[in-house]
Motif scaffolding. Structure first.
Motif, PDB file in Angstrom:
ATOM      1  N   MET A   1       0.847  -1.181   0.000  1.00  0.00           N
ATOM      2  CA  MET A   1       0.000   0.000   0.000  1.00  0.00           C
ATOM      3  C   MET A   1       0.889   1.241   0.000  1.00  0.00           C
ATOM      4  O   MET A   1       1.645   1.473   0.947  1.00  0.00           O
ATOM      5  CB  MET A   1      -0.928   0.012   1.210  1.00  0.00           C
ATOM      6  CG  MET A   1      -1.794  -1.237   1.329  1.00  0.00           C
ATOM      7  SD  MET A   1      -2.969  -1.147   2.710  1.00  0.00           S
ATOM      8  CE  MET A   1      -1.818  -1.147   4.088  1.00  0.00           C
ATOM      9  N   ASN A   2       0.780   2.023  -1.051  1.00  0.00           N
ATOM     10  CA  ASN A   2       1.541   3.255  -1.189  1.00  0.00           C
ATOM     11  C   ASN A   2       0.597   4.449  -1.256  1.00  0.00           C
ATOM     12  O   ASN A   2      -0.594   4.304  -1.532  1.00  0.00           O
ATOM     13  CB  ASN A   2       2.413   3.215  -2.441  1.00  0.00           C
ATOM     14  CG  ASN A   2       3.436   2.105  -2.421  1.00  0.00           C
ATOM     15  OD1 ASN A   2       3.984   1.769  -1.369  1.00  0.00           O
ATOM     16  ND2 ASN A   2       3.716   1.539  -3.593  1.00  0.00           N
ATOM     17  N   SER A   3       1.147   5.615  -1.025  1.00  0.00           N
ATOM     18  CA  SER A   3       0.372   6.860  -1.095  1.00  0.00           C
ATOM     19  C   SER A   3      -0.912   6.758  -0.287  1.00  0.00           C
ATOM     20  O   SER A   3      -2.000   7.100  -0.761  1.00  0.00           O
ATOM     21  CB  SER A   3       0.068   7.215  -2.555  1.00  0.00           C
ATOM     22  OG  SER A   3       1.260   7.356  -3.307  1.00  0.00           O
ATOM     23  N   LEU A   4      -0.782   6.301   0.929  1.00  0.00           N
ATOM     24  CA  LEU A   4      -1.956   6.049   1.755  1.00  0.00           C
ATOM     25  C   LEU A   4      -2.718   7.332   2.071  1.00  0.00           C
ATOM     26  O   LEU A   4      -2.125   8.397   2.258  1.00  0.00           O
ATOM     27  CB  LEU A   4      -1.552   5.342   3.040  1.00  0.00           C
ATOM     28  CG  LEU A   4      -1.256   3.855   2.871  1.00  0.00           C
ATOM     29  CD1 LEU A   4      -0.432   3.333   4.034  1.00  0.00           C
ATOM     30  CD2 LEU A   4      -2.564   3.078   2.751  1.00  0.00           C
ATOM     31  N   LYS A   5      -4.028   7.183   2.144  1.00  0.00           N
ATOM     32  CA  LYS A   5      -4.932   8.276   2.429  1.00  0.00           C
ATOM     33  C   LYS A   5      -5.696   7.992   3.718  1.00  0.00           C
ATOM     34  O   LYS A   5      -5.828   6.844   4.133  1.00  0.00           O
ATOM     35  CB  LYS A   5      -5.927   8.461   1.283  1.00  0.00           C
ATOM     36  CG  LYS A   5      -5.288   8.692  -0.076  1.00  0.00           C
ATOM     37  CD  LYS A   5      -6.350   8.741  -1.164  1.00  0.00           C
ATOM     38  CE  LYS A   5      -5.732   8.964  -2.529  1.00  0.00           C
ATOM     39  NZ  LYS A   5      -6.771   8.996  -3.596  1.00  0.00           N
ATOM     40  N   VAL A   6      -6.218   9.033   4.310  1.00  0.00           N
ATOM     41  CA  VAL A   6      -6.996   8.882   5.535  1.00  0.00           C
ATOM     42  C   VAL A   6      -8.150   7.902   5.320  1.00  0.00           C
ATOM     43  O   VAL A   6      -8.468   7.099   6.206  1.00  0.00           O
ATOM     44  CB  VAL A   6      -7.521  10.238   6.021  1.00  0.00           C
ATOM     45  CG1 VAL A   6      -8.489  10.061   7.184  1.00  0.00           C
ATOM     46  CG2 VAL A   6      -6.361  11.129   6.438  1.00  0.00           C
TER      47      VAL A   6
END
Length: 125
Positions: A82-87
């Protein structure tokens, strides 16, 4: 008896990365699919990604380009990078393996549906 043990969850800041692991113990005969699902608090469980050997890999639109599912047959382990994780990625993540074996010449099958215990991913600044 197959057991799936998940690891790799935790707290990460937006834009960060995590890799989830799902290690399978016990005998798995023939894998039909490997999948990752997630369930946010107060929401329904949803598909994140599925991998079918020799066929398509499917990602939810919300994670395309950011998440990668993989299966390591030598270790009987599934991964979710998982990259560029968001809230909005905050959830409990569950791995799933569907498998079967053929019982007889006529093609009768025994189906299996295994789930991991879940691992919490929290994305917050």
């Amino acid at each position: 008896q197959v057991q799936l043990v998940e690891s790799g969850g935790g707290l990460v800041q937006p834009g960060g990365s995590l890799r989830l692991s799902c290690a399978a113990s016990g005998r798995i005969y023939s894998i039909d699919s490997v999948g990752w699902y997630r369930q946010a608090a107060g929401r329904q469980r949803e598909l994140v990604a599925t991998f079918t050997p020799g066929r398509n890999t499917i990602y939810a639109d919300s994670v395309k380009g950011r998440f990668t599912i993989s299966w390591d047959s030598a270790r009987n382990t599934a991964y979710l990078q998982m990259n560029s994780l968001k809230v909005e990625d905050t959830a409990v993540y569950y791995c799933n393996i569907k498998s079967h074996f053929t019982i007889n010449v006529e093609g009768a099958r025994r189906e299996f549906d295994h789930w991991g215990q879940g691992t919490q991913v929290t994305v917050s600044s």
